[in-house]
Write an enzyme that holds these catalytic residues in place. Structure first.
Site, PDB file in Angstrom:
ATOM      1  N   PRO A  35      -5.824  -3.110  -6.487  1.00 65.37           N
ATOM      2  CA  PRO A  35      -6.833  -2.289  -7.258  1.00 65.37           C
ATOM      3  C   PRO A  35      -8.091  -3.118  -6.659  1.00 65.37           C
ATOM      4  CG  PRO A  35      -4.850  -3.741  -8.882  1.00 65.37           C
ATOM      5  CD  PRO A  35      -4.807  -4.138  -7.384  1.00 65.37           C
ATOM      6  N   GLU A  40       3.175  -9.283  -9.191  1.00 66.95           N
ATOM      7  CA  GLU A  40       2.677 -10.298  -8.908  1.00 66.95           C
ATOM      8  C   GLU A  40       0.997  -9.824  -7.976  1.00 66.95           C
ATOM      9  OE1 GLU A  40       5.238  -8.735  -7.823  1.00 66.95           O
ATOM     10  OE2 GLU A  40       7.106  -9.908  -8.072  1.00 66.95           O
ATOM     11  N   ARG A 100       1.616  16.342   3.706  1.00 64.50           N
ATOM     12  CA  ARG A 100       1.364  17.596   3.382  1.00 64.50           C
ATOM     13  C   ARG A 100      -0.182  17.751   4.550  1.00 64.50           C
ATOM     14  NH1 ARG A 100      -3.241  18.825   0.840  1.00 64.50           N
ATOM     15  NH2 ARG A 100      -3.250  20.940   0.037  1.00 64.50           N
ATOM     16  N   ASP A 156      -8.783  23.438   1.148  1.00 60.91           N
ATOM     17  CA  ASP A 156      -8.968  22.767  -0.528  1.00 60.91           C
ATOM     18  C   ASP A 156      -9.971  22.243  -0.852  1.00 60.91           C
ATOM     19  OD1 ASP A 156      -6.213  22.665  -0.457  1.00 60.91           O
ATOM     20  OD2 ASP A 156      -5.615  20.367   0.946  1.00 60.91           O
TER      21      ASP A 156
HETATM   22  N1  ADE Z   1      -1.807  -1.606  -7.663  1.00 56.75           N
HETATM   23  C1  ADE Z   1      -1.674  -0.984  -8.759  1.00 56.75           C
HETATM   24  N2  ADE Z   1      -2.569  -1.119  -9.577  1.00 56.75           N
HETATM   25  C2  ADE Z   1      -3.088  -0.254  -8.466  1.00 56.75           C
HETATM   26  C3  ADE Z   1      -3.915   0.779  -7.900  1.00 56.75           C
HETATM   27  N3  ADE Z   1      -5.134   1.546  -9.075  1.00 56.75           N
HETATM   28  N4  ADE Z   1      -4.219   1.479  -6.842  1.00 56.75           N
HETATM   29  C4  ADE Z   1      -3.399   0.861  -5.583  1.00 56.75           C
HETATM   30  N5  ADE Z   1      -2.633  -0.113  -6.017  1.00 56.75           N
HETATM   31  C5  ADE Z   1      -2.124  -0.474  -7.483  1.00 56.75           C
END
Ligand code: ADE
Length: 243
Positions: A89, A116, A154, A169
């Site tokens: 994230p 983790e 794709r 697209d």
């Molecule tokens: N792992 C946990 N959340 C994530 C996200 N939003 N994007 C990528 N990997 C992740």
């Protein structure tokens, strides 16, 4: 293209990789995709892949050894250096532009953690990219990597039946896609715009460009770059603003 995915849950990928376009792309040999359990690379006698964080604190941290060794094994010395992508994230937010960039590579390796954290040395000394698919937290990188694999594959040559279909697209053109209709021309009194039935291709193209800009103006005005608009598009924008 070759795609390797390092995960503790390779089974999660079975349904996604073996259906629809991803399945066809592999059958056509446009791409080979393999999910590997990085636990198999652990040198620990219990096959552990994580450990307590130095300095204390909650949660576990993925140790560098199985992940570094898995990447070493999957990388042939002859090839161009692969892109090694850490799913997390904290990474840069994934976009269509990034999908296009990755689609030009020969080899992608995805690293998916699950609950983790990652030992920082993986980030600093192994990966080339850290990617997030959006500002929310998943239980692991697996679903996120599937999203990326799908959007990259794709784009590979010969994967989509109609070569042009992804050029139009939303996001490839920079604007959202115009509305689409199919038969019947009148469904319960809801009618298809006249111009689409006219057979006049010039008028249809113009209608589509205008509707595409209108939809973008209504839903994603942040995507409109005023400095690159044509005189006609500027005129249309003024119309939308006055509606
Ligand atoms: N792992 C946990 N959340 C994530 C996200 N939003 N994007 C990528 N990997 C992740």
């Amino acid at each position: 293209m070759k795609i390797d995915i390092l995960t503790l849950f390779p089974e999660m990928f079975v349904g996604v990789l073996n259906n629809s376009i991803l399945k066809k792309a592999q059958e056509k040999e446009a791409v080979t995709i393999q999910a590997h359990n990085f636990r198999d690379y652990s040198e620990n006698k219990h096959k552990n892949v994580d450990d307590y964080p130095y300095g204390g604190g909650e949660g576990m941290v993925l140790t560098p050894q199985p992940i570094f060794d898995a990447v070493d094994q999957l990388t042939s010395h002859k090839e161009k250096k692969p892109r090694i992508i850490l799913m997390c994230p904290q990474g840069e937010t994934f976009t269509q532009k990034k999908a296009e960039e990755l689609a030009n590579e020969e080899h992608l390796i995805f690293i998916c953690g699950h609950y983790e954290g990652y030992d920082e040395r993986i980030r600093e000394h192994l990966v080339t990219d850290e990617i997030s698919i959006g500002d929310y937290v998943l239980t692991g990188g697996e679903l996120a990597s599937m999203v990326i694999v799908d959007s990259v594959v794709r784009l590979l040559p010969d994967v989509l039946g109609n070569e042009l279909s992804h050029m139009r697209d939303s996001f490839s053109t920079g604007y959202l896609e115009h509305p689409q209709y199919t038969r019947p021309a009148d469904f319960r009194g809801m009618v298809v715009p006249e111009v689409l039935l006219s057979g006049n291709h010039k008028h249809i193209e113009e209608w589509r460009s205008k509707e595409s800009l209108k939809r973008t103006f209504q839903r994603r005005p942040d995507l409109i770059k005023k400095e690159v608009l044509s005189a006609e598009q500027i005129k249309w924008l003024k119309e939308f603003e006055n509606e």
